[in-house]
Scaffold this motif. Structure first.
Motif, mmCIF file in Angstrom:
data_model
loop_
_atom_site.group_PDB
_atom_site.id
_atom_site.type_symbol
_atom_site.label_atom_id
_atom_site.label_comp_id
_atom_site.label_asym_id
_atom_site.label_seq_id
_atom_site.Cartn_x
_atom_site.Cartn_y
_atom_site.Cartn_z
ATOM 1 N N GLU A 99 29.711 -35.256 120.279
ATOM 2 C CA GLU A 99 30.897 -36.050 119.967
ATOM 3 C C GLU A 99 31.460 -36.630 121.259
ATOM 4 O O GLU A 99 31.350 -36.035 122.325
ATOM 5 N N GLU A 100 32.067 -37.788 121.168
ATOM 6 C CA GLU A 100 32.652 -38.427 122.338
ATOM 7 C C GLU A 100 33.810 -37.597 122.880
ATOM 8 O O GLU A 100 34.590 -37.024 122.123
ATOM 9 N N SER A 101 33.895 -37.532 124.200
ATOM 10 C CA SER A 101 34.996 -36.843 124.860
ATOM 11 C C SER A 101 35.350 -37.625 126.119
ATOM 12 O O SER A 101 34.741 -38.643 126.421
ATOM 13 N N ALA A 102 36.305 -37.125 126.859
ATOM 14 C CA ALA A 102 36.694 -37.784 128.106
ATOM 15 C C ALA A 102 35.540 -37.761 129.110
ATOM 16 O O ALA A 102 35.432 -38.649 129.951
ATOM 17 N N GLU A 103 34.655 -36.767 129.004
ATOM 18 C CA GLU A 103 33.551 -36.623 129.948
ATOM 19 C C GLU A 103 32.248 -37.256 129.487
ATOM 20 O O GLU A 103 31.385 -37.558 130.298
ATOM 21 N N THR A 104 32.057 -37.418 128.182
ATOM 22 C CA THR A 104 30.769 -37.883 127.669
ATOM 23 C C THR A 104 30.943 -38.937 126.583
ATOM 24 O O THR A 104 31.941 -38.951 125.861
ATOM 25 N N ASP A 117 19.205 -42.694 102.045
ATOM 26 C CA ASP A 117 19.044 -43.902 101.232
ATOM 27 C C ASP A 117 17.799 -44.712 101.543
ATOM 28 O O ASP A 117 17.500 -45.667 100.838
ATOM 29 N N VAL A 118 17.075 -44.371 102.586
ATOM 30 C CA VAL A 118 15.898 -45.157 102.957
ATOM 31 C C VAL A 118 14.727 -44.808 102.042
ATOM 32 O O VAL A 118 14.525 -43.657 101.684
ATOM 33 N N ALA A 119 14.011 -45.829 101.609
ATOM 34 C CA ALA A 119 12.793 -45.638 100.811
ATOM 35 C C ALA A 119 11.608 -45.930 101.722
ATOM 36 O O ALA A 119 11.499 -47.018 102.281
ATOM 37 N N LEU A 120 10.757 -44.949 101.906
ATOM 38 C CA LEU A 120 9.620 -45.080 102.796
ATOM 39 C C LEU A 120 8.354 -45.383 102.017
ATOM 40 O O LEU A 120 8.234 -45.036 100.849
ATOM 41 N N GLN A 121 7.422 -46.029 102.696
ATOM 42 C CA GLN A 121 6.121 -46.344 102.127
ATOM 43 C C GLN A 121 5.066 -45.507 102.837
ATOM 44 O O GLN A 121 5.249 -45.101 103.995
ATOM 45 N N GLU A 122 3.957 -45.278 102.176
ATOM 46 C CA GLU A 122 2.828 -44.586 102.795
ATOM 47 C C GLU A 122 2.481 -45.289 104.102
ATOM 48 O O GLU A 122 2.391 -46.514 104.154
ATOM 49 N N GLY A 123 2.339 -44.511 105.182
ATOM 50 C CA GLY A 123 1.955 -45.072 106.471
ATOM 51 C C GLY A 123 3.112 -45.491 107.362
ATOM 52 O O GLY A 123 2.894 -45.871 108.510
ATOM 53 N N ASP A 124 4.366 -45.451 106.848
ATOM 54 C CA ASP A 124 5.514 -45.778 107.697
ATOM 55 C C ASP A 124 5.586 -44.799 108.863
ATOM 56 O O ASP A 124 5.289 -43.616 108.720
ATOM 57 N N VAL A 125 5.990 -45.312 110.018
ATOM 58 C CA VAL A 125 6.140 -44.488 111.209
ATOM 59 C C VAL A 125 7.633 -44.325 111.478
ATOM 60 O O VAL A 125 8.353 -45.311 111.627
ATOM 61 N N ILE A 126 8.081 -43.072 111.522
ATOM 62 C CA ILE A 126 9.482 -42.751 111.744
ATOM 63 C C ILE A 126 9.619 -42.134 113.140
ATOM 64 O O ILE A 126 8.868 -41.229 113.490
ATOM 65 N N VAL A 127 10.567 -42.632 113.923
ATOM 66 C CA VAL A 127 10.845 -42.090 115.249
ATOM 67 C C VAL A 127 12.333 -41.769 115.314
ATOM 68 O O VAL A 127 13.175 -42.636 115.051
ATOM 69 N N TRP A 128 12.637 -40.513 115.640
ATOM 70 C CA TRP A 128 14.015 -40.068 115.801
ATOM 71 C C TRP A 128 14.408 -40.187 117.260
ATOM 72 O O TRP A 128 13.629 -39.811 118.148
ATOM 73 N N ASN A 129 15.613 -40.718 117.544
ATOM 74 C CA ASN A 129 16.121 -40.881 118.894
ATOM 75 C C ASN A 129 17.554 -40.356 118.963
ATOM 76 O O ASN A 129 18.351 -40.646 118.077
ATOM 77 N N LEU A 130 17.860 -39.634 120.026
ATOM 78 C CA LEU A 130 19.244 -39.221 120.280
ATOM 79 C C LEU A 130 19.883 -40.375 121.042
ATOM 80 O O LEU A 130 19.630 -40.577 122.228
ATOM 81 N N THR A 131 20.694 -41.165 120.341
ATOM 82 C CA THR A 131 21.176 -42.454 120.833
ATOM 83 C C THR A 131 22.613 -42.392 121.280
ATOM 84 O O THR A 131 23.487 -41.925 120.541
ATOM 85 N N GLU A 132 22.843 -42.875 122.504
ATOM 86 C CA GLU A 132 24.211 -42.943 123.020
ATOM 87 C C GLU A 132 24.934 -44.112 122.364
ATOM 88 O O GLU A 132 24.405 -45.208 122.275
ATOM 89 N N MET A 133 26.150 -43.860 121.912
ATOM 90 C CA MET A 133 26.914 -44.904 121.211
ATOM 91 C C MET A 133 27.990 -45.460 122.112
ATOM 92 O O MET A 133 28.489 -44.867 122.970
#
Length: 75
Positions: free
Chosen positions: A34-39, A59-75
């Motif tokens: 979570e956002e804070s004064a330091e991060t 809610d996402v509907a995936l198809q056979e062969g879809d490639v999913i990549v998870w990222n820890l993303t800074e907002m």
């Protein structure tokens, strides 16, 4: 097509996953921040075939062969 629940089941077979209300909050102990004064906020986001998902994981509907990549993303 299949829903992301099947993907999270696969994730759980290979990684330690924490969830809250349908959101992935940690993968293998690497937790979102979570956002804070330091991060800036960091959240787990995912791409489908190299494109950011425009809908939530539940809610996402995936198809056979879809490639999913998870990222820890800074907002």
């Amino acid at each position: 097509t299949y829903k992301i629940e099947e993907l999270t089941m696969e994730l759980k077979e290979n990684y330690t996953i924490e969830e809250d209300g349908g959101f992935i909050t940690a993968i293998d102990g690497l937790a979102q921040v979570e956002e804070s004064a330091e991060t800036k906020a960091k959240y787990w986001m995912f791409d489908v075939n190299g494109e950011p998902s425009m809908v939530g994981a539940a809610d996402v509907a995936l198809q056979e062969g879809d490639v999913i990549v998870w990222n820890l993303t800074e907002m």
